[in-house]
Design an enzyme around this catalytic site. Structure first.
Site, short mmCIF file in Angstrom:
data_model
loop_
_atom_site.label_atom_id
_atom_site.label_comp_id
_atom_site.label_asym_id
_atom_site.label_seq_id
_atom_site.Cartn_x
_atom_site.Cartn_y
_atom_site.Cartn_z
CB SER A 40 37.80 33.86 41.37
OG SER A 40 37.80 33.10 42.45
CG ASP A 154 35.56 36.11 43.61
OD1 ASP A 154 35.52 36.05 42.19
OD2 ASP A 154 36.02 34.87 43.81
#
Length: 321
Positions: A40, A154
């Site tokens: 991320s 993610d």
């Protein structure tokens, strides 16, 4: 001779600006970063650092106001996420200038999650911008993307602080920066349960499931570079704290649904991080409190960079480096 550092940068939204501060401190103390893996925001900052473009990105984000951030987020009504953020990714792409992972001065891995196959994907080749875009797609917030037929979101869903991708690189120590630490004012590590016979049954079931899963593992899939990853179950932990439940009150009216999701995601990520680090602990762990800023507070870059510097310096001092 400079110490060689393998660096793992974790997920956590705007708190990820702390990674910039961590990298600054490592550079100032003359450590040589020989590998970076990120999830991320860790992938975003790590990819820019590996490509040698972090200074330009830092100059940009520290100039953004809250209004600038909301204008850049590009709200979305469909496509699997509340925001597209294509303006942000376009700017990041401009800064990266078409950089490829395999050409980076520092070996780099970006971790994403393949929703269809329920496994990690490690990007170790191809455009840095594509790898970063896949890794930062926070479910329901940032729209996912499709790469080679994989629906990617993610990487924090499965690996919030990706230490494993750095294992193949020779280094003197591993430094991990987690953005999932307990609240700055302190919080219990142990889970909380209600007392009674149900709790005992839950504990018994948990032990049985842990025993059955003792040999299981979650294998990441590396893009153009297959590897085997393994996650061991946690075998030690504090006893749950008993509480009573006299009733309940409604949640605060000013508590947004996005805030509930962000806190839920952080709670899950913190648990997964503890499990994975139990079997693969770093030599130095930099822990950024989860309440240091909100997930979408991308206008607070300067504050988070300063916090990252402070916490990294403290962690290195405590570890004798």
């Amino acid at each position: 001779m400079a110490r060689r550092v393998a660096l793992a940068l974790g997920a956590g939204g705007a708190r990820g600006y702390a990674h910039i501060g961590a990298l600054q401190v490592l550079q100032e103390r003359e450590f040589e970063v020989v590998a970076i893996a990120g999830t991320s925001m860790g992938a975003l900052v790590g990819g820019l650092a590996a490509a040698g473009r972090l200074d330009a990105y830092t100059d940009w984000v520290t100039s953004l106001t809250q209004y600038d951030v909301w204008r850049l987020l590009d709200m979305n009504l469909g496509g699997g996420g509340a925001i597209r953020a294509e303006r942000i990714f376009a700017k990041v792409g401009d800064i990266l200038g078409g950089a490829l992972i395999e050409d980076c001065a520092i070996p780099f891995t970006a971790v994403a999650t393949d929703l269809n196959n329920r496994r990690e994907v490690w990007f170790q080749r191809g455009p840095v911008a594509t790898a970063v875009r896949a890794s930062v797609a926070i479910p329901s917030l940032v729209t996912p993307i499709v790469v080679d037929g994989r629906l990617l979101v993610d990487g924090g869903l499965m690996n919030p602080v990706p230490i494993e991708p750095t294992a193949a690189v020779m280094s003197d120590l591993t430094v991990a920066v987690s953005l999932q630490a307990g609240h700055s004012q302190g919080m219990p590590v142990a889970p909380v349960r209600t007392p009674g016979p149900i709790a005992g049954s839950v504990r018994s079931l948990t032990h049985r499931v842990s025993a059955l899963m003792g040999g299981s593992h979650s294998s990441p899939e590396a893009a153009d570079a297959p590897t085997d990853g393994e996650v061991e179950p946690v075998t030690e932990g504090a006893s749950p704290a008993a509480v009573t439940a006299p009733g309940y009150a409604p949640a605060p009216k000013d508590l947004a649904s996005t805030e509930i999701f962000n806190r839920s995601f952080d709670t899950m990520a913190a648990l997964i991080t503890r499990y994975r680090m139990a079997s693969n602990p770093p030599d130095v762990l930099v822990s950024v409190p989860s309440d240091a800023c909100r997930t979408m507070d991308f206008h607070r870059a300067a504050d988070m960079i300063a916090l990252g510097r402070e916490l990294t310096a403290r962690a290195l001092d405590d570890a004798g480096y």
